[in-house]
Design a protein around this motif. Structure first.
Motif, mmCIF file in Angstrom:
data_model
loop_
_atom_site.group_PDB
_atom_site.id
_atom_site.type_symbol
_atom_site.label_atom_id
_atom_site.label_comp_id
_atom_site.label_asym_id
_atom_site.label_seq_id
_atom_site.Cartn_x
_atom_site.Cartn_y
_atom_site.Cartn_z
ATOM 1 N N LEU A 39 35.320 37.728 30.488
ATOM 2 C CA LEU A 39 36.685 38.036 30.917
ATOM 3 C C LEU A 39 37.697 37.150 30.195
ATOM 4 C CD1 LEU A 39 36.013 38.541 34.722
ATOM 5 C CD2 LEU A 39 36.852 40.288 33.132
ATOM 6 N N ALA A 99 41.576 38.218 30.492
ATOM 7 C CA ALA A 99 41.722 38.542 31.918
ATOM 8 C C ALA A 99 41.536 37.237 32.686
ATOM 9 C CB ALA A 99 40.699 39.596 32.331
ATOM 10 N N GLU A 155 41.060 37.156 36.685
ATOM 11 C CA GLU A 155 39.741 37.650 37.072
ATOM 12 C C GLU A 155 38.660 36.631 36.722
ATOM 13 O OE1 GLU A 155 41.993 39.315 35.343
ATOM 14 O OE2 GLU A 155 42.437 41.147 36.447
#
Length: 195
Positions: free
Chosen positions: A81, A86, A89
């Protein structure tokens, strides 16, 4: 009475056999889930190694479906991630990994990276300090710590300069400034007084 005692012994034996069968089934299912999880983890590692980060995230997620209490899978998915930017996350996955294993240094470092990327420098420094307590020679952690400290200092607002009161005196004419080029470029603000 003897019949009742035999019936009770028989009932207990049936319960014992049923429990043994249920335990054997649960062990077999757990072994199958662990094997499936390990296979998906290896596929995820291969995808990550080939820079197919989205695929790696999907494979680690599938592996977590078989082994939801595996902190390594959360930490691995967090790294993928991070590669996909991201960061929120990734931080959540690191939180999950650290709930399962509070001494997981990789999860601490990856959460620090996610927090660094989202400009949460104080929290990133906390993670880095905890990681360095466990691995004092970790060069990556030391480097990221220096970077977080530098960025934190740069982000700290500088104090405003102290204002010093000044007084402006009006004068009709100062012969010392007659030849000053700067003064000569200024247009008079008010017309000169009559002679």
């Amino acid at each position: 009475e003897e019949r009742e005692a035999d019936a009770e012994r028989l009932r207990k034996e049936v319960v014992r056999l049923e429990n043994a069968r249920a335990q054997a089934k649960a062990r077999k299912e757990a072994a199958m889930a662990a094997a499936a999880s390990d296979a998906l983890k290896l596929q995820g590692n291969d995808a990550f190694g080939a820079a197919r980060y989205e695929e790696a995230v999907g494979l680690y997620t599938d592996a977590l479906g078989h082994a939801p209490r595996n902190g390594v899978l959360y930490a691995n998915r967090a790294l993928a991630l991070l590669k996909l930017h991201a960061h929120a996350e990734a931080e959540e996955d690191c939180d999950a990994a650290l709930l399962l294993d509070p001494s997981n240094v990789k999860a601490m470092l990856r959460r620090a990276q996610a927090r660094h990327a989202t400009e949460q420098y104080d929290l990133a420094l906390e993670d880095l300090e905890a990681a360095l307590e466990r691995e004092p020679k970790n060069a990556g952690a030391r480097s990221l710590m220096a970077e977080c400290r530098r960025l934190k200092a740069a982000a700290t607002p500088k104090p405003k300069p102290k204002l010093v009161p000044i007084t402006i005196e009006a004068c009709k004419h100062d012969p010392d400034n007659d030849d000053d080029p700067f003064v000569n470029t200024l247009a008079p603000l008010t017309p000169p007084p009559p002679p």
